[in-house]
Design a protein around this motif. Structure first.
Motif, PDB file in Angstrom:
ATOM      1  N   GLU A  46       0.815  -1.206   0.000  1.00  0.00           N
ATOM      2  CA  GLU A  46       0.000   0.000   0.000  1.00  0.00           C
ATOM      3  C   GLU A  46       0.852   1.261   0.000  1.00  0.00           C
ATOM      4  O   GLU A  46       1.974   1.275   0.501  1.00  0.00           O
ATOM      5  CB  GLU A  46      -0.947   0.005   1.188  1.00  0.00           C
ATOM      6  CG  GLU A  46      -0.241   0.065   2.520  1.00  0.00           C
ATOM      7  CD  GLU A  46      -1.215  -0.048   3.673  1.00  0.00           C
ATOM      8  OE1 GLU A  46      -0.952   0.620   4.677  1.00  0.00           O
ATOM      9  OE2 GLU A  46      -2.195  -0.792   3.588  1.00  0.00           O
ATOM     10  N   GLY A  81      -3.444   4.777  -5.725  1.00  0.00           N
ATOM     11  CA  GLY A  81      -2.884   4.229  -4.493  1.00  0.00           C
ATOM     12  C   GLY A  81      -3.794   4.468  -3.300  1.00  0.00           C
ATOM     13  O   GLY A  81      -4.624   5.375  -3.310  1.00  0.00           O
ATOM     14  N   THR A  82      -3.641   3.651  -2.275  1.00  0.00           N
ATOM     15  CA  THR A  82      -4.441   3.772  -1.064  1.00  0.00           C
ATOM     16  C   THR A  82      -3.590   3.368   0.137  1.00  0.00           C
ATOM     17  O   THR A  82      -2.669   2.574   0.014  1.00  0.00           O
ATOM     18  CB  THR A  82      -5.711   2.908  -1.121  1.00  0.00           C
ATOM     19  OG1 THR A  82      -6.418   3.069   0.115  1.00  0.00           O
ATOM     20  CG2 THR A  82      -5.408   1.447  -1.325  1.00  0.00           C
ATOM     21  N   ASN A 126      -3.235  -3.068  -2.081  1.00  0.00           N
ATOM     22  CA  ASN A 126      -3.610  -2.638  -3.422  1.00  0.00           C
ATOM     23  C   ASN A 126      -3.676  -3.856  -4.348  1.00  0.00           C
ATOM     24  O   ASN A 126      -2.685  -4.572  -4.499  1.00  0.00           O
ATOM     25  CB  ASN A 126      -2.571  -1.662  -3.975  1.00  0.00           C
ATOM     26  CG  ASN A 126      -2.619  -0.321  -3.307  1.00  0.00           C
ATOM     27  OD1 ASN A 126      -3.278   0.578  -3.778  1.00  0.00           O
ATOM     28  ND2 ASN A 126      -1.916  -0.189  -2.186  1.00  0.00           N
TER      29      ASN A 126
END
Length: 105
Positions: A29, A53-54, A59
């Motif tokens: 991530e 993205g997070t 992801n």
């Protein structure tokens, strides 16, 4: 990045037709940038998808696509990311998939 090096899926003799390709890539991530998977046929991109993205979890980038194929066509799986930091594949839970299923002529 060619995720599987020289690995490719090549259409065998007698199996020209339609194929379902499934690509899935798991990466660490990061809240910045994007992640992208791309399917290439004989060296040229035929389909791709991406996610932002997070930082709220792992992801995953997935792509399912149907492609018409002739004998000796080959397919490869490429990945891209442009986060501010160097990201590696998710450790311990790596879920990378590159598969093809013959659907018929």
């Amino acid at each position: 990045i060619d995720l599987f090096g020289d690995s490719r899926i090549t259409i065998p003799s007698g199996k020209a037709g339609y194929y379902l390709f499934v690509l899935k890539w798991s990466i660490n991530e990061s809240p910045t940038g994007y992640r992208q998977v791309e399917l290439r046929k004989n060296g040229s991109a035929v389909d791709r998808t991406s996610i932002r993205g997070t930082s709220s979890g792992q992801n995953f980038v997935t792509l399912s696509t149907v492609q018409s194929s002739a004998v000796s066509d080959y397919f490869k799986f490429f990945v891209f990311q442009n986060a501010a930091e160097n990201l590696g594949a998710e450790s311990g839970t790596l879920q990378t998939v590159f598969s093809a299923a013959y659907l018929g002529a």
